[in-house]
Scaffold this motif. Structure first.
Motif, PDB file in Angstrom:
ATOM      1  N   ASP A   1       0.818  -1.218   0.000  1.00 41.11           N
ATOM      2  CA  ASP A   1       0.000   0.000   0.000  1.00 41.11           C
ATOM      3  C   ASP A   1       0.851   1.267   0.000  1.00 41.11           C
ATOM      4  O   ASP A   1       0.554   2.218  -0.729  1.00 41.11           O
ATOM      5  CB  ASP A   1      -0.931  -0.006   1.215  1.00 41.11           C
ATOM      6  N   TYR A   2       1.882   1.279   0.811  1.00 44.61           N
ATOM      7  CA  TYR A   2       2.767   2.449   0.868  1.00 44.61           C
ATOM      8  C   TYR A   2       3.435   2.676  -0.484  1.00 44.61           C
ATOM      9  O   TYR A   2       3.423   3.790  -1.031  1.00 44.61           O
ATOM     10  CB  TYR A   2       3.823   2.245   1.957  1.00 44.61           C
TER      11      TYR A   2
ATOM     12  N   GLU B   1      -1.289   3.209   5.422  1.00 50.84           N
ATOM     13  CA  GLU B   1      -0.106   3.034   4.582  1.00 50.84           C
ATOM     14  C   GLU B   1      -0.213   3.836   3.282  1.00 50.84           C
ATOM     15  O   GLU B   1       0.777   4.375   2.793  1.00 50.84           O
ATOM     16  CB  GLU B   1       0.105   1.553   4.278  1.00 50.84           C
ATOM     17  N   ARG B   2      -1.408   3.917   2.717  1.00 49.14           N
ATOM     18  CA  ARG B   2      -1.589   4.685   1.479  1.00 49.14           C
ATOM     19  C   ARG B   2      -1.419   6.181   1.742  1.00 49.14           C
ATOM     20  O   ARG B   2      -0.836   6.896   0.925  1.00 49.14           O
ATOM     21  CB  ARG B   2      -2.958   4.359   0.865  1.00 49.14           C
ATOM     22  N   GLU B   3      -1.891   6.628   2.876  1.00 52.43           N
ATOM     23  CA  GLU B   3      -1.678   8.033   3.232  1.00 52.43           C
ATOM     24  C   GLU B   3      -0.196   8.307   3.475  1.00 52.43           C
ATOM     25  O   GLU B   3       0.332   9.351   3.082  1.00 52.43           O
ATOM     26  CB  GLU B   3      -2.490   8.395   4.477  1.00 52.43           C
ATOM     27  N   ARG B   4       0.486   7.358   4.088  1.00 50.24           N
ATOM     28  CA  ARG B   4       1.924   7.513   4.349  1.00 50.24           C
ATOM     29  C   ARG B   4       2.711   7.602   3.042  1.00 50.24           C
ATOM     30  O   ARG B   4       3.641   8.408   2.909  1.00 50.24           O
ATOM     31  CB  ARG B   4       2.427   6.340   5.198  1.00 50.24           C
ATOM     32  N   GLY B   5       2.334   6.785   2.053  1.00 53.13           N
ATOM     33  CA  GLY B   5       3.006   6.830   0.760  1.00 53.13           C
ATOM     34  C   GLY B   5       2.785   8.151   0.048  1.00 53.13           C
ATOM     35  O   GLY B   5       3.703   8.717  -0.565  1.00 53.13           O
ATOM     36  N   TYR B   6       1.551   8.655   0.123  1.00 51.12           N
ATOM     37  CA  TYR B   6       1.222   9.961  -0.464  1.00 51.12           C
ATOM     38  C   TYR B   6       2.051  11.067   0.188  1.00 51.12           C
ATOM     39  O   TYR B   6       2.644  11.912  -0.498  1.00 51.12           O
ATOM     40  CB  TYR B   6      -0.275  10.230  -0.280  1.00 51.12           C
ATOM     41  N   LEU B   7       2.111  11.058   1.516  1.00 49.65           N
ATOM     42  CA  LEU B   7       2.854  12.093   2.241  1.00 49.65           C
ATOM     43  C   LEU B   7       4.344  12.057   1.911  1.00 49.65           C
ATOM     44  O   LEU B   7       4.985  13.103   1.767  1.00 49.65           O
ATOM     45  CB  LEU B   7       2.648  11.926   3.748  1.00 49.65           C
TER      46      LEU B   7
ATOM     47  N   ALA C   1      -2.738  -1.204  -9.276  1.00 50.80           N
ATOM     48  CA  ALA C   1      -3.266  -2.566  -9.373  1.00 50.80           C
ATOM     49  C   ALA C   1      -2.470  -3.529  -8.500  1.00 50.80           C
ATOM     50  O   ALA C   1      -1.331  -3.868  -8.819  1.00 50.80           O
ATOM     51  CB  ALA C   1      -3.228  -3.032 -10.826  1.00 50.80           C
ATOM     52  N   PRO C   2      -3.047  -3.984  -7.391  1.00 55.26           N
ATOM     53  CA  PRO C   2      -2.405  -5.058  -6.628  1.00 55.26           C
ATOM     54  C   PRO C   2      -2.660  -6.389  -7.332  1.00 55.26           C
ATOM     55  O   PRO C   2      -3.657  -6.534  -8.042  1.00 55.26           O
ATOM     56  CB  PRO C   2      -3.113  -5.008  -5.268  1.00 55.26           C
TER      57      PRO C   2
ATOM     58  N   LYS D   1       5.878 -15.765   7.456  1.00 59.13           N
ATOM     59  CA  LYS D   1       4.588 -15.440   8.050  1.00 59.13           C
ATOM     60  C   LYS D   1       4.017 -14.119   7.539  1.00 59.13           C
ATOM     61  O   LYS D   1       2.819 -13.893   7.597  1.00 59.13           O
ATOM     62  CB  LYS D   1       4.725 -15.364   9.577  1.00 59.13           C
ATOM     63  N   MET D   2       4.868 -13.217   7.066  1.00 59.76           N
ATOM     64  CA  MET D   2       4.429 -11.906   6.579  1.00 59.76           C
ATOM     65  C   MET D   2       4.744 -11.794   5.094  1.00 59.76           C
ATOM     66  O   MET D   2       5.901 -11.926   4.695  1.00 59.76           O
ATOM     67  CB  MET D   2       5.128 -10.791   7.353  1.00 59.76           C
ATOM     68  N   LYS D   3       3.711 -11.567   4.274  1.00 60.34           N
ATOM     69  CA  LYS D   3       3.912 -11.481   2.830  1.00 60.34           C
ATOM     70  C   LYS D   3       3.296 -10.198   2.294  1.00 60.34           C
ATOM     71  O   LYS D   3       2.249  -9.759   2.771  1.00 60.34           O
ATOM     72  CB  LYS D   3       3.285 -12.698   2.138  1.00 60.34           C
ATOM     73  N   PHE D   4       3.960  -9.620   1.299  1.00 59.50           N
ATOM     74  CA  PHE D   4       3.463  -8.394   0.684  1.00 59.50           C
ATOM     75  C   PHE D   4       3.222  -8.636  -0.806  1.00 59.50           C
ATOM     76  O   PHE D   4       4.062  -9.223  -1.488  1.00 59.50           O
ATOM     77  CB  PHE D   4       4.458  -7.250   0.880  1.00 59.50           C
ATOM     78  N   ILE D   5       2.069  -8.182  -1.277  1.00 56.67           N
ATOM     79  CA  ILE D   5       1.677  -8.364  -2.669  1.00 56.67           C
ATOM     80  C   ILE D   5       2.033  -7.108  -3.455  1.00 56.67           C
ATOM     81  O   ILE D   5       1.636  -5.995  -3.093  1.00 56.67           O
ATOM     82  CB  ILE D   5       0.162  -8.643  -2.777  1.00 56.67           C
ATOM     83  N   LYS D   6       2.775  -7.275  -4.527  1.00 57.13           N
ATOM     84  CA  LYS D   6       3.260  -6.140  -5.309  1.00 57.13           C
ATOM     85  C   LYS D   6       2.125  -5.409  -6.023  1.00 57.13           C
ATOM     86  O   LYS D   6       1.075  -5.983  -6.313  1.00 57.13           O
ATOM     87  CB  LYS D   6       4.307  -6.607  -6.324  1.00 57.13           C
ATOM     88  N   THR D   7       2.375  -4.135  -6.315  1.00 54.99           N
ATOM     89  CA  THR D   7       1.401  -3.302  -7.014  1.00 54.99           C
ATOM     90  C   THR D   7       2.054  -2.650  -8.227  1.00 54.99           C
ATOM     91  O   THR D   7       3.279  -2.524  -8.295  1.00 54.99           O
ATOM     92  CB  THR D   7       0.861  -2.191  -6.092  1.00 54.99           C
ATOM     93  N   LYS D   8       1.232  -2.233  -9.187  1.00 56.41           N
ATOM     94  CA  LYS D   8       1.741  -1.492 -10.343  1.00 56.41           C
ATOM     95  C   LYS D   8       0.707  -0.455 -10.762  1.00 56.41           C
ATOM     96  O   LYS D   8      -0.485  -0.575 -10.436  1.00 56.41           O
ATOM     97  CB  LYS D   8       2.062  -2.434 -11.501  1.00 56.41           C
TER      98      LYS D   8
END
Length: 345
Positions: free
Chosen positions: A175-176, A208-214, A296-297, A319-326
């Motif tokens: 998200d970030y 997280e999306r707000e953090r990325g924007y900031l 797009a995730p 245990k922790m996985k992150f899905i990529k975005t484009k």
């Protein structure tokens, strides 16, 4: 005498959840405790209340998928493909992956009164594990449920560090990174007054999306302009109308999800404003054809990771996985992405 798991727990001197973990063959129970419980079960002749397949000696192959929604949201989530398209898209992909691996899927929209029902599904072995989606941060009832050791996948959620729990997998989209990518793209287009319509502030994805924007705005030395839409199309529509009435100067919009982007677009079109670029998040089917860009995730990957984490948990180490975005900028990119996605199904 009525024989049930509570009676077994009483005679064994343990909690009902510990009995449940032994019945479900979870590994996080001391061997001595397990032997004591199994001895009581044998002496009582207790048979767990479960479905006919399990009683017949067959493995239970049902996965639970629980989407959080209060009473006002529940009907909308089930009935509205437009408003809650992200959830419906994810549910559809989880179903496909479950069936591919010969498992059934139990789907329910739950609220604050539903946790005991989920607990019973685990205790009675009606489900082998659960996927939780859309729950608000630091949900005490959810975390109390998770602490019982039930095999679970949490999407868009991170447990309070003080909560001790096993058998948990976390799967979140980037998200970030996605939000920063969206905002950076608008800055590269020469935009300087970029509004961010934020989501539900209690959810990890929104934060997280707000953090990325900031991060993108601060790096470009631009003033952030944040308004809350709570992941709701109508609220985003109202916010843009209020911004226009107050004559706030802006030249682009980054919306925390596509659902709110539709509200933004509607408000702008009603005022005959057609030169404001909009970037949303989720890449829902209607977004790109409407002229809205979107992050797009990889929802197909998210669904696969969630289902496979439950089914093949013994092999899972991460245990922790992150899905990529484009970033999808136009219809050609959208069609190409859709084609590649269909080929991978």
């Amino acid at each position: 005498m009525k024989i049930n798991s509570s009676k077994v727990a009483e005679l064994a001197g343990v909690s009902r959840s510990t009995v449940s973990r032994v019945i479900n063959n979870y590994s996080n129970v001391p061997e001595e405790t397990k032997e004591k419980i199994m001895k009581v079960i044998k002496e009582l002749g207790y048979i767990p209340n479960t479905n006919a397949q399990v009683l017949a000696g067959k493995t239970n192959k049902t996965i639970g998928l629980f989407v959080y929604g209060d009473n006002s949201e529940k009907r909308n989530i089930l009935d509205s493909g437009l408003t809650f398209g992200y959830y419906l898209d994810l549910i559809n992909r989880v179903l496909k992956e479950s069936l591919k691996l010969e498992h059934q899927l139990l789907v329910d929209v739950v609220n604050d009164d539903s946790y005991s029902k989920i607990d019973s599904l685990f205790i009675n072995r009606n489900i082998v594990g659960a996927i939780f989606i859309g729950f608000k941060g630091e949900d005490e009832k959810l975390e109390k449920l998770i602490q019982k050791g039930y095999l679970s996948v949490l999407v868009d959620y991170t447990l309070n560090p003080k909560v001790e729990a096993e058998n948990i997998f976390y799967i979140n989209t980037e998200d970030y990174e996605g939000a920063k990518l969206a905002t950076d793209h608008l800055i590269e287009l020469g935009k300087k007054n970029i509004i961010h319509i934020s989501g539900n502030t209690e959810k990890l994805s929104s934060k997280e999306r707000e953090r990325g924007y900031l991060e993108a705005m601060n790096s470009a030395q631009l003033k952030p302009l944040i308004y809350n839409g709570n992941y709701n199309q109508l609220l985003a529509y109202d916010e843009i109308n209020r911004i226009l009435e107050e004559k706030v100067e802006f030249d682009a919009v980054f919306s925390a999800n596509d659902n709110m982007s539709y509200g933004v677009l509607k408000a702008l079109k009603e005022k005959n404003i057609i030169d404001i670029p909009i970037v949303g998040f989720d890449n829902l089917r209607n977004t790109i054809p409407l002229g809205i860009m979107s992050i797009a995730p990889d929802i197909n990957k998210l669904a696969k990771e969630a289902v496979q984490s439950l089914i093949f948990q013994e092999k899972e180490k991460e245990k922790m996985k992150f899905i990529k975005t484009k970033l999808i900028k136009d219809l050609n990119e959208y069609l190409k992405e859709s084609y590649l996605e269909e080929c991978s199904l």
